[in-house]
Design an enzyme around this catalytic site. Sequence first.
Site: not given
Length: 727
Positions: A573, A575, A645, A655
């Site tokens: 996508h 941002d 990204h 994570r």
Amino acid sequence: MALPPDLFAVYVASQVLFLCAASVNSNGVSSLLQPYDFLYYKGVRSYYNAEWAKAAELLERSIATKEALFKIRRQCFEECGAAGGGALQKLDTEEGSLWDLWALDWVQKKAECLRFCVGRSVSHVGQLPVSTDIEYEFGSRNPYNFLQVTYYKLEKLQKAAAAAQTYFVANPTHLEMRNNIEKYRRMEGLTDEDFYDREMDSEKHWLAYDSALQLEASSEWTQAADRWRACVNETLRQTEECRVQCVVAGQRLPEDRGVDSVDGVFEKAAALSLSLLSCQQSCVTQVATPPGRISSQDDFLPTQLEHMHIAQFKAGDVRGAVQTLRSLLLFYPSDKDAIDNLQLYQETLGGDKESLDLQPTQEIVHYVQRSLQEKKLLYFGMENLNYTFTDPDLWTPEDVVPEALREMWKAEKKKMTEKTKEEEQQEEVDDSGFYAGGPVRQVGVTITMDDLLLNGTNRVVLDGVMTDKECERMLQMAAAVAAAGDRGRRSPHTPHETLDGLTLIKAVNLAQDGLVNQTDAKLLHELGERARILLHSYFRSPSGLFVTFTHLVCRSAIAGDQEGRMDLSYPVHVDNCLLEPDTRQCWKEPPAFIHRDLSAILYLNDNFDGGELFFTNRDTKTVTARVKPTCGRLVGFSSGPINPHGVTAVTRGRRCALALWFTKDKLYRDMEREEVENGWAPDRQGVAKSDDKDGGGGGAPATRNARNQAPAKGRARGRVTAGKDEL
């Protein structure tokens, strides 16, 4: 029954004339539906007078009345479908003037049926068309803006939450409403189920569309094909509903449509007919525009068919793929890729003659044929009546356009093609105003990867931004939140992971409750400022840089659910704009966060598998760089289309990272962050909780304009707005 093409416009025009007459000849009584715009204005007036109960009642009645009106129109359209059937049958055999008379008889009987049917339930004034301003108000869901404040004042928080969510879906850049929703979420007695979209019924095709794309990303082809089929069917249904409203609703006079020389009755009939056809053609754009978006998605229905035949083929339904592909070829009969795919499917089927003879679905055949007939009439109106028509489709064939207009039509099409090519060629140009390569002044911080190593523009990886001890403190705070009961929910991006997060204001509130250390909450704030200073210097921003959102987020792999996994933890996508990989365009409009200028990720750990950040080209497929997480590593990049990204799947462990976004526009700075900073000022002890209902902590929606501002003066049916500082 076949109708002579040269007389098609005659009976359409006649029908519109009778429908217009029908809309002004009904006798209304008090029990009939009243105008929903009148109820809306009364509700707004009560709102500004702080008559909260009355405002809520009137605003709800305006919404319900509009829904009831549309339902009545649909029922009457179906009820009157057979009206004038006897005259209709005569049209197959009669010619000349007798054909005209039977056509007129059929149209008149159908119009009379609609008139009396609608008149049974709707008052005379309720049948009149509303102003374009009212259409805008309801299209932008402004009634829910007023209702959200009204229900808060009445302490009906569940209704306030639903109204806020409904408004926010169509206005995703409305910062005050976003903040209000976050404050509602922290209030006692409200659950996630209370935040629902009251207008969801009109968005079912978009829900199916998004679901189908996610299933494709997970390579779940059978389910994806089913969702694409549901999406196509719902798109067709929504289009039909829109077209029905065009037919039954009262049409505006030709003078309101920009048509010249409409003095005579036949000219008016033709102009009204064109208005009706134009309204029905515009349904394509209306249905293809997602909530909160300004622009529609080009080729919405053909795009669905293209995805659908691929999903069917990969799911093993080759017969279904052939039929869907033949339906797609009705829109683009000479498309080389589609023809090649059809040949591939036919070879796969071998000698199955029955499958080879499969024809397009009748719904798509009818859709295309009807649309082409309407386009021919509208282009005829452009050529001969100076009517203005904007074709909503890219697939319109050249032979539909009259020769006199064809050169202009080609020029417009060429201009659109050249614009698309220019945008593709300018893909690697970043107009963000950032220039990578500035100094990094913090001791111990090193530049690990720059634009060259990351194979892009305005990208950087900095190591040493946090110490191991600071990473451990942030991880402990995230674990404490989970232990306190705020455990991760299933990720909205993949069924194979859970997702949990912590904002700064939430960390401060938990610190006041003794669930986390206040020093850790302050460290969370400090890390955001540390990243801001580093990136502001490195990217040499000529203007100020403000934090717009901070989010400590952890993604955890679901044990036993990772075998054969093919999806991503977070799909590719951009941002601050909506990326369309097929066209390689990125639309800087809602629901994208268009105010974001710079993005950053500060990693807290590396004891997990997967979870790497990766950059791509606009096609979302060509990977240009990868970054492996590790404690204290900061990745910064400009938020625009130069930097698509995503995140690879987390297949083991948990994570955790601090996600940060920055803006150059002070208007979009994080107000909750300032609230926390003010609370930490030396003259105050702590910070008031944001869910404090007596207003001290900002729990109440911002309503200062709502209480003090008088309604705008002007036309009685002018646009109603709630003010810039209003929710």
